[in-house]
Scaffold this motif. Structure first.
Motif, PDB file in Angstrom:
ATOM      1  N   THR A   4      31.036   0.152  38.774  1.00 35.45           N
ATOM      2  CA  THR A   4      30.623  -0.057  37.379  1.00 35.45           C
ATOM      3  C   THR A   4      29.182  -0.548  37.313  1.00 35.45           C
ATOM      4  O   THR A   4      28.379  -0.069  36.507  1.00 35.45           O
ATOM      5  CB  THR A   4      31.567  -1.066  36.693  1.00 35.45           C
ATOM      6  OG1 THR A   4      32.902  -0.564  36.773  1.00 35.45           O
ATOM      7  CG2 THR A   4      31.195  -1.277  35.248  1.00 35.45           C
ATOM      8  N   VAL A   5      28.822  -1.485  38.173  1.00 32.95           N
ATOM      9  CA  VAL A   5      27.458  -2.031  38.176  1.00 32.95           C
ATOM     10  C   VAL A   5      26.478  -0.998  38.719  1.00 32.95           C
ATOM     11  O   VAL A   5      25.362  -0.853  38.203  1.00 32.95           O
ATOM     12  CB  VAL A   5      27.397  -3.356  38.962  1.00 32.95           C
ATOM     13  CG1 VAL A   5      25.965  -3.860  39.077  1.00 32.95           C
ATOM     14  CG2 VAL A   5      28.282  -4.408  38.290  1.00 32.95           C
ATOM     15  N   ARG A   6      26.875  -0.254  39.718  1.00 30.84           N
ATOM     16  CA  ARG A   6      25.990   0.797  40.243  1.00 30.84           C
ATOM     17  C   ARG A   6      25.677   1.839  39.169  1.00 30.84           C
ATOM     18  O   ARG A   6      24.529   2.283  39.036  1.00 30.84           O
ATOM     19  CB  ARG A   6      26.607   1.464  41.471  1.00 30.84           C
ATOM     20  CG  ARG A   6      26.571   0.560  42.681  1.00 30.84           C
ATOM     21  CD  ARG A   6      27.082   1.211  43.958  1.00 30.84           C
ATOM     22  NE  ARG A   6      27.282   0.207  44.979  1.00 30.84           N
ATOM     23  CZ  ARG A   6      26.316  -0.427  45.625  1.00 30.84           C
ATOM     24  NH1 ARG A   6      25.070  -0.143  45.352  1.00 30.84           N
ATOM     25  NH2 ARG A   6      26.587  -1.344  46.534  1.00 30.84           N
ATOM     26  N   ASP A  84      32.534 -14.028  39.638  1.00 28.07           N
ATOM     27  CA  ASP A  84      33.967 -14.031  39.354  1.00 28.07           C
ATOM     28  C   ASP A  84      34.361 -12.594  39.031  1.00 28.07           C
ATOM     29  O   ASP A  84      33.590 -11.675  39.317  1.00 28.07           O
ATOM     30  CB  ASP A  84      34.320 -15.032  38.226  1.00 28.07           C
ATOM     31  CG  ASP A  84      33.644 -14.728  36.894  1.00 28.07           C
ATOM     32  OD1 ASP A  84      33.242 -13.562  36.652  1.00 28.07           O
ATOM     33  OD2 ASP A  84      33.510 -15.659  36.080  1.00 28.07           O
ATOM     34  N   ASP A  85      35.527 -12.375  38.436  1.00 30.68           N
ATOM     35  CA  ASP A  85      35.983 -11.007  38.172  1.00 30.68           C
ATOM     36  C   ASP A  85      35.141 -10.274  37.134  1.00 30.68           C
ATOM     37  O   ASP A  85      35.187  -9.049  37.064  1.00 30.68           O
ATOM     38  CB  ASP A  85      37.445 -11.013  37.720  1.00 30.68           C
ATOM     39  CG  ASP A  85      38.393 -11.371  38.847  1.00 30.68           C
ATOM     40  OD1 ASP A  85      37.967 -11.303  40.028  1.00 30.68           O
ATOM     41  OD2 ASP A  85      39.556 -11.738  38.562  1.00 30.68           O
ATOM     42  N   GLN A 117      27.409  -8.827  33.284  1.00 31.48           N
ATOM     43  CA  GLN A 117      28.753  -9.126  32.795  1.00 31.48           C
ATOM     44  C   GLN A 117      29.479  -7.803  32.570  1.00 31.48           C
ATOM     45  O   GLN A 117      28.897  -6.845  32.053  1.00 31.48           O
ATOM     46  CB  GLN A 117      28.682  -9.897  31.477  1.00 31.48           C
ATOM     47  CG  GLN A 117      30.048 -10.266  30.921  1.00 31.48           C
ATOM     48  CD  GLN A 117      29.924 -11.061  29.637  1.00 31.48           C
ATOM     49  OE1 GLN A 117      29.254 -10.648  28.700  1.00 31.48           O
ATOM     50  NE2 GLN A 117      30.568 -12.214  29.605  1.00 31.48           N
ATOM     51  N   ILE A 118      30.755  -7.779  32.958  1.00 30.95           N
ATOM     52  CA  ILE A 118      31.584  -6.594  32.736  1.00 30.95           C
ATOM     53  C   ILE A 118      32.697  -6.971  31.777  1.00 30.95           C
ATOM     54  O   ILE A 118      33.531  -7.837  32.078  1.00 30.95           O
ATOM     55  CB  ILE A 118      32.179  -6.070  34.055  1.00 30.95           C
ATOM     56  CG1 ILE A 118      31.063  -5.722  35.031  1.00 30.95           C
ATOM     57  CG2 ILE A 118      33.069  -4.856  33.794  1.00 30.95           C
ATOM     58  CD1 ILE A 118      31.535  -5.391  36.423  1.00 30.95           C
ATOM     59  N   LEU A 119      32.687  -6.337  30.613  1.00 35.33           N
ATOM     60  CA  LEU A 119      33.731  -6.544  29.605  1.00 35.33           C
ATOM     61  C   LEU A 119      34.320  -5.194  29.239  1.00 35.33           C
ATOM     62  O   LEU A 119      33.573  -4.247  28.952  1.00 35.33           O
ATOM     63  CB  LEU A 119      33.162  -7.229  28.357  1.00 35.33           C
ATOM     64  CG  LEU A 119      32.632  -8.653  28.542  1.00 35.33           C
ATOM     65  CD1 LEU A 119      32.011  -9.159  27.241  1.00 35.33           C
ATOM     66  CD2 LEU A 119      33.743  -9.580  29.008  1.00 35.33           C
ATOM     67  N   ASP A 120      35.631  -5.098  29.240  1.00 37.16           N
ATOM     68  CA  ASP A 120      36.315  -3.847  28.911  1.00 37.16           C
ATOM     69  C   ASP A 120      35.770  -2.674  29.722  1.00 37.16           C
ATOM     70  O   ASP A 120      35.594  -1.573  29.203  1.00 37.16           O
ATOM     71  CB  ASP A 120      36.210  -3.555  27.412  1.00 37.16           C
ATOM     72  CG  ASP A 120      36.841  -4.636  26.561  1.00 37.16           C
ATOM     73  OD1 ASP A 120      37.892  -5.165  26.967  1.00 37.16           O
ATOM     74  OD2 ASP A 120      36.277  -4.959  25.493  1.00 37.16           O
ATOM     75  N   VAL A 125      23.524  -6.087  31.324  1.00 35.65           N
ATOM     76  CA  VAL A 125      22.642  -7.142  31.812  1.00 35.65           C
ATOM     77  C   VAL A 125      22.553  -8.231  30.747  1.00 35.65           C
ATOM     78  O   VAL A 125      22.279  -7.942  29.591  1.00 35.65           O
ATOM     79  CB  VAL A 125      21.231  -6.572  32.103  1.00 35.65           C
ATOM     80  CG1 VAL A 125      20.244  -7.686  32.405  1.00 35.65           C
ATOM     81  CG2 VAL A 125      21.291  -5.555  33.226  1.00 35.65           C
ATOM     82  N   PHE A 126      22.784  -9.492  31.169  1.00 34.77           N
ATOM     83  CA  PHE A 126      22.600 -10.603  30.236  1.00 34.77           C
ATOM     84  C   PHE A 126      21.514 -11.562  30.698  1.00 34.77           C
ATOM     85  O   PHE A 126      21.259 -12.588  30.060  1.00 34.77           O
ATOM     86  CB  PHE A 126      23.922 -11.332  29.955  1.00 34.77           C
ATOM     87  CG  PHE A 126      24.454 -12.148  31.105  1.00 34.77           C
ATOM     88  CD1 PHE A 126      24.141 -13.497  31.231  1.00 34.77           C
ATOM     89  CD2 PHE A 126      25.306 -11.567  32.038  1.00 34.77           C
ATOM     90  CE1 PHE A 126      24.640 -14.248  32.285  1.00 34.77           C
ATOM     91  CE2 PHE A 126      25.816 -12.316  33.091  1.00 34.77           C
ATOM     92  CZ  PHE A 126      25.488 -13.659  33.213  1.00 34.77           C
ATOM     93  N   GLY A 127      20.837 -11.192  31.769  1.00 30.59           N
ATOM     94  CA  GLY A 127      19.719 -12.008  32.213  1.00 30.59           C
ATOM     95  C   GLY A 127      19.097 -11.436  33.465  1.00 30.59           C
ATOM     96  O   GLY A 127      19.666 -10.565  34.118  1.00 30.59           O
TER      97      GLY A 127
END
Length: 143
Positions: A4-6, A84-85, A117-120, A125-127
């Motif tokens: 997901t981040v990649r 964390d998750d 941050q991963i939501l749903d 990116v938050f920072g």
């Protein structure tokens, strides 16, 4: 989390490249950045909102990058440090290439550390934490 981040940073790289070419998509920052974010660099710490002011600042930044000869930017490496998750630090190694009549083609490597941050299932990116971009560009004769 890794995939997901990649994918987030593949989109980020693509957006950066298109924006350098003058094709700034005002919808894309909403997909890449959280509604609010923080930034830390040698210039200080800043908090901001992903709003029209941010979009206008981004348009200006890409204009400045084009003016100094930024030809391309590519991800050279990506390493994740899970928190964390739902959160991680994405350590992204970039290579930016500069081309101007008064400057031989110049490639500059640098790193930026992004808070993600991963939501749903959606990563944003938050920072970010970055080094002294101005000093690096001066060191390589771009500025």
């Amino acid at each position: 989390m890794d995939e997901t981040v990649r994918k987030l940073f593949e989109r980020y790289e693509s957006f950066f490249e298109r924006s350098l070419a003058g094709d700034f998509d005002k919808e894309e920052p909403g997909k890449l950045y959280a509604s609010e974010f923080i930034e830390a660099s040698p210039a200080g710490v800043m908090a901001g909102k992903n709003d029209e002011t941010f979009l206008q600042a981004m348009v200006q930044v890409y204009r400045t990058y084009r003016d100094i000869g930024t030809q391309s930017i590519r991800i050279r490496g990506l390493r994740l440090s899970p928190i964390d998750d739902l959160h991680c630090v994405a350590h992204v190694s970039w290579t930016a290439t500069y081309v101007r009549d008064d400057l031989p083609e110049t490639a500059i490597d640098f790193d930026v550390h992004y808070l993600v941050q991963i939501l749903d299932g959606d990563a944003k990116v938050f920072g970010w934490v970055s080094g002294d971009e101005t000093a690096l560009l001066k060191q390589h004769g771009v500025l």
